[in-house]
Design a protein around this motif. Structure first.
Motif, PDB file in Angstrom:
ATOM      1  N   PHE A 161      -6.881   7.672  -8.474  1.00  0.00           N
ATOM      2  CA  PHE A 161      -5.906   6.764  -7.862  1.00  0.00           C
ATOM      3  C   PHE A 161      -6.141   5.339  -8.342  1.00  0.00           C
ATOM      4  O   PHE A 161      -5.193   4.610  -8.654  1.00  0.00           O
ATOM      5  CB  PHE A 161      -6.007   6.828  -6.336  1.00  0.00           C
ATOM      6  CG  PHE A 161      -4.920   6.067  -5.630  1.00  0.00           C
ATOM      7  CD1 PHE A 161      -3.725   6.685  -5.329  1.00  0.00           C
ATOM      8  CD2 PHE A 161      -5.088   4.730  -5.273  1.00  0.00           C
ATOM      9  CE1 PHE A 161      -2.701   5.993  -4.680  1.00  0.00           C
ATOM     10  CE2 PHE A 161      -4.086   4.032  -4.634  1.00  0.00           C
ATOM     11  CZ  PHE A 161      -2.886   4.663  -4.330  1.00  0.00           C
TER      12      PHE A 161
ATOM     13  N   SER B  41      -3.422   3.512 -10.523  1.00  0.00           N
ATOM     14  CA  SER B  41      -2.820   2.315  -9.926  1.00  0.00           C
ATOM     15  C   SER B  41      -2.746   1.193 -10.951  1.00  0.00           C
ATOM     16  O   SER B  41      -1.722   0.507 -11.069  1.00  0.00           O
ATOM     17  CB  SER B  41      -3.641   1.848  -8.709  1.00  0.00           C
ATOM     18  OG  SER B  41      -3.505   2.743  -7.643  1.00  0.00           O
TER      19      SER B  41
ATOM     20  N   ARG C 286       2.417   1.711  -3.481  1.00  0.00           N
ATOM     21  CA  ARG C 286       1.441   2.233  -4.452  1.00  0.00           C
ATOM     22  C   ARG C 286       1.195   3.713  -4.223  1.00  0.00           C
ATOM     23  O   ARG C 286       1.186   4.506  -5.169  1.00  0.00           O
ATOM     24  CB  ARG C 286       0.122   1.462  -4.334  1.00  0.00           C
ATOM     25  CG  ARG C 286       0.108   0.143  -5.059  1.00  0.00           C
ATOM     26  CD  ARG C 286      -1.311  -0.375  -5.235  1.00  0.00           C
ATOM     27  NE  ARG C 286      -1.971  -0.608  -3.959  1.00  0.00           N
ATOM     28  CZ  ARG C 286      -1.873  -1.720  -3.251  1.00  0.00           C
ATOM     29  NH1 ARG C 286      -1.118  -2.715  -3.695  1.00  0.00           N
ATOM     30  NH2 ARG C 286      -2.511  -1.854  -2.106  1.00  0.00           N
ATOM     31  N   ARG C 287       0.971   4.083  -2.968  1.00  0.00           N
ATOM     32  CA  ARG C 287       0.697   5.500  -2.684  1.00  0.00           C
ATOM     33  C   ARG C 287       1.869   6.384  -3.100  1.00  0.00           C
ATOM     34  O   ARG C 287       1.680   7.447  -3.701  1.00  0.00           O
ATOM     35  CB  ARG C 287       0.386   5.693  -1.198  1.00  0.00           C
ATOM     36  CG  ARG C 287      -1.050   5.350  -0.837  1.00  0.00           C
ATOM     37  CD  ARG C 287      -1.358   5.740   0.589  1.00  0.00           C
ATOM     38  NE  ARG C 287      -0.703   4.855   1.547  1.00  0.00           N
ATOM     39  CZ  ARG C 287      -1.205   3.702   1.960  1.00  0.00           C
ATOM     40  NH1 ARG C 287      -2.361   3.268   1.489  1.00  0.00           N
ATOM     41  NH2 ARG C 287      -0.571   2.955   2.837  1.00  0.00           N
TER      42      ARG C 287
ATOM     43  N   GLY D 211       0.821  -1.206   0.000  1.00  0.00           N
ATOM     44  CA  GLY D 211       0.000   0.000   0.000  1.00  0.00           C
ATOM     45  C   GLY D 211       0.855   1.257   0.000  1.00  0.00           C
ATOM     46  O   GLY D 211       0.566   2.226  -0.719  1.00  0.00           O
ATOM     47  N   GLU D 212       1.941   1.250   0.796  1.00  0.00           N
ATOM     48  CA  GLU D 212       2.850   2.395   0.846  1.00  0.00           C
ATOM     49  C   GLU D 212       3.542   2.597  -0.494  1.00  0.00           C
ATOM     50  O   GLU D 212       3.722   3.731  -0.950  1.00  0.00           O
ATOM     51  CB  GLU D 212       3.885   2.191   1.952  1.00  0.00           C
ATOM     52  CG  GLU D 212       3.337   2.309   3.357  1.00  0.00           C
ATOM     53  CD  GLU D 212       2.811   3.699   3.652  1.00  0.00           C
ATOM     54  OE1 GLU D 212       3.423   4.679   3.195  1.00  0.00           O
ATOM     55  OE2 GLU D 212       1.772   3.810   4.327  1.00  0.00           O
TER      56      GLU D 212
ATOM     57  N   GLN E 157     -11.502  14.597  -2.709  1.00  0.00           N
ATOM     58  CA  GLN E 157     -11.229  13.218  -2.312  1.00  0.00           C
ATOM     59  C   GLN E 157     -11.872  12.226  -3.267  1.00  0.00           C
ATOM     60  O   GLN E 157     -11.281  11.185  -3.602  1.00  0.00           O
ATOM     61  CB  GLN E 157     -11.724  12.966  -0.889  1.00  0.00           C
ATOM     62  CG  GLN E 157     -11.144  11.719  -0.250  1.00  0.00           C
ATOM     63  CD  GLN E 157      -9.626  11.729  -0.182  1.00  0.00           C
ATOM     64  OE1 GLN E 157      -9.038  12.694   0.295  1.00  0.00           O
ATOM     65  NE2 GLN E 157      -8.985  10.681  -0.662  1.00  0.00           N
TER      66      GLN E 157
ATOM     67  N   ARG F  80       0.623   8.561  -6.327  1.00  0.00           N
ATOM     68  CA  ARG F  80       0.187   9.900  -5.928  1.00  0.00           C
ATOM     69  C   ARG F  80       0.766  10.971  -6.840  1.00  0.00           C
ATOM     70  O   ARG F  80       0.093  11.925  -7.217  1.00  0.00           O
ATOM     71  CB  ARG F  80       0.588  10.165  -4.477  1.00  0.00           C
ATOM     72  CG  ARG F  80       0.024  11.466  -3.915  1.00  0.00           C
ATOM     73  CD  ARG F  80       0.517  11.746  -2.512  1.00  0.00           C
ATOM     74  NE  ARG F  80      -0.024  10.808  -1.542  1.00  0.00           N
ATOM     75  CZ  ARG F  80       0.688   9.937  -0.857  1.00  0.00           C
ATOM     76  NH1 ARG F  80       1.999   9.881  -1.044  1.00  0.00           N
ATOM     77  NH2 ARG F  80       0.133   9.123   0.016  1.00  0.00           N
TER      78      ARG F  80
ATOM     79  N   ASN G 148      -9.679   9.599  -5.338  1.00  0.00           N
ATOM     80  CA  ASN G 148      -9.905   8.152  -5.241  1.00  0.00           C
ATOM     81  C   ASN G 148     -10.147   7.544  -6.616  1.00  0.00           C
ATOM     82  O   ASN G 148      -9.644   6.452  -6.924  1.00  0.00           O
ATOM     83  CB  ASN G 148     -11.085   7.856  -4.323  1.00  0.00           C
ATOM     84  CG  ASN G 148     -10.791   8.191  -2.874  1.00  0.00           C
ATOM     85  OD1 ASN G 148      -9.632   8.362  -2.499  1.00  0.00           O
ATOM     86  ND2 ASN G 148     -11.819   8.305  -2.057  1.00  0.00           N
TER      87      ASN G 148
END
Length: 427
Positions: free
Chosen positions: A405, A409, A142-143, A139-140, A398, A147, A402
């Motif tokens: 993102f 991704s 990907r972010r 998760g880290e 947001q 981002r 989302n």
């Protein structure tokens, strides 16, 4: 020594069948850049999918199709974990424990109950911990990588806010109070002027705190006058257009008018609302002096300095702003006499926020220790600020983030896989 070497040789020879059997138990299924996917990992993932499908009574495709999908997922997992290694992303045991505790709390359970549940499903707790650790790490990764690929314009935010507003307005309902200062038949300019003068007087009374319903009964020409002017609940799309336009963006308690129509001058009060999001936040205006302990300034001396400053300011022997300019270690506020401006108190560290919460406007705190040092603070003012529009903008941002993102991704994973060396070995 000769006998030792001979014994070692015999032991190695005798262990060869065992090593061969061990090799047969697991082997490399896929080479992924600098890493590998093992056959056991593929089998485990396929078995997990089958077990989950059986529990949900779902049909699955062929074993070959399942294997292909499992390999693809494990390839992406390996690439992300390899990138995490290059980026130096780690998850400490305390961080992992806290995440698992949060997962358990989300299920209204304790960690011990979670462990029992996992054991009942035949899942070793240590294996589960490592799965969670890997999920956090991926998760880290990907972010961090996705981002920076996302760009959102103000126009996109404004467009989405308009759409949300339109959808929300369809659900908005208002309980309205109504006073009508009516025109007589065959209205003349004098009649209009007289009505306007009476309407202005009503507005003045209401602004001074007079009860809306009492004035409605006494002065309104509307059909609901005997009900204190209460028109009841109305959907914004069902009320007269003139009223609908007037109440847009207004809040409970607002008085609107006078509004002219062919019937006279209307005065409205929003008695209540529903289906409308209103966000209010308390803001504080404060100032402070920060003293940071050091090798030459002890904790006790720093605290006592602020106690002396407080006594001097209260006694009128010193000026808070001048003390802040001369002594405060906060460069951002010192030049402004310690003034922090208006702010949401949640931006401050907990000790600072709590100390402000305990103060009345004008009061000084005792010295307060935070991670930054010792503070002497004064609460200047409090106010309630309408943050509805900011909350709407944050919500729109947001939602856009989302959405983008998720899209980016997929693009990022595909690009990473396309540029990697992948070799699927024969089964």
């Amino acid at each position: 020594m000769k006998y030792f070497i001979r014994g070692l040789f015999l032991s190695l020879v005798m262990s060869l069948p065992v090593l061969a059997q061990t090799e047969l138990l697991d082997k490399v299924a896929v080479i992924v850049d600098q890493g590998v996917v093992l056959e056991s990992e593929v089998r485990t993932l396929v078995d997990e999918v089958k077990a989950d499908a059986a529990a949900k009574n779902q049909r699955l495709p062929s074993d070959e199709a399942l294997r292909t999908q499992a390999i693809e997922r494990l390839i992406l997992k390996s690439l992300q974990l390899q990138m995490a290694e290059k980026m130096g992303i780690r998850v400490s045991d305390p961080q992992l424990d806290q995440t698992i505790a949060n997962i358990a709390a989300g299920e209204n359970a304790t960690v011990e109950q979670l462990r029992t549940e996992l054991a009942g499903q035949g899942i070793a707790y240590n294996d589960y911990r490592e799965q969670v650790r890997e999920e956090i790490i991926m998760g880290e990764v990907r972010r961090a990588n996705v981002r920076r690929r996302i760009y959102i314009t103000q126009q996109e935010i404004d467009n989405l806010m308009d759409l949300i507003e339109q959808q929300g307005s369809a659900q908005a309902e208002y309980e309205l109070g109504h006073i009508l200062i009516g025109f007589p038949p065959e209205t003349t300019d004098t009649d209009v002027a007289d009505a306007r003068e009476r309407a202005d007087k009503v507005m003045k009374l209401l602004d001074e705190g007079s009860e809306f319903s009492r004035i409605a009964i006494a002065a309104s020409s509307g059909s609901e006058a005997l009900d204190g002017g209460n028109m009841g609940w109305m959907n914004i799309n069902a009320m007269p257009t003139l009223f609908a336009e007037a109440v847009q963006g207004k809040r409970k308690g607002d008085i609107i008018g006078p509004i002219r129509s062919g019937a006279g001058f209307h005065i409205l009060k929003i008695l209540d609302t529903r289906g409308i999001e209103v966000v209010e936040v308390e803001e504080v205006h404060a100032r402070h002096i920060l003293i940071q302990p050091s090798i030459i300034l002890s904790e006790d001396r720093a605290r006592k300095m602020l106690e002396e400053f407080k006594a001097q300011v209260i006694a009128g022997e010193a000026d808070f702003a001048e003390l802040a300019k001369e002594h405060s270690a906060d460069p951002g506020s010192a030049l402004r006499g310690g003034d922090l401006g208006w702010a949401d108190p949640n931006i401050y560290v907990p000790e600072f926020k709590q100390a402000l919460a305990n103060l009345e406007p004008g009061e000084y705190s005792d010295p307060v220790r935070t991670q930054h040092g010792w503070h002497l603070m004064q609460l200047l003012e409090r106010r309630i600020d309408d943050a509805t529009e900011q909350r709407k903008e944050d919500k729109a941002y947001q939602l856009l983030f989302n959405r983008k993102f998720t899209e980016e991704s997929e693009n990022w994973l595909r690009e990473m896989r396309d540029s990697a060396y992948i070799e699927v070995l024969s089964k």
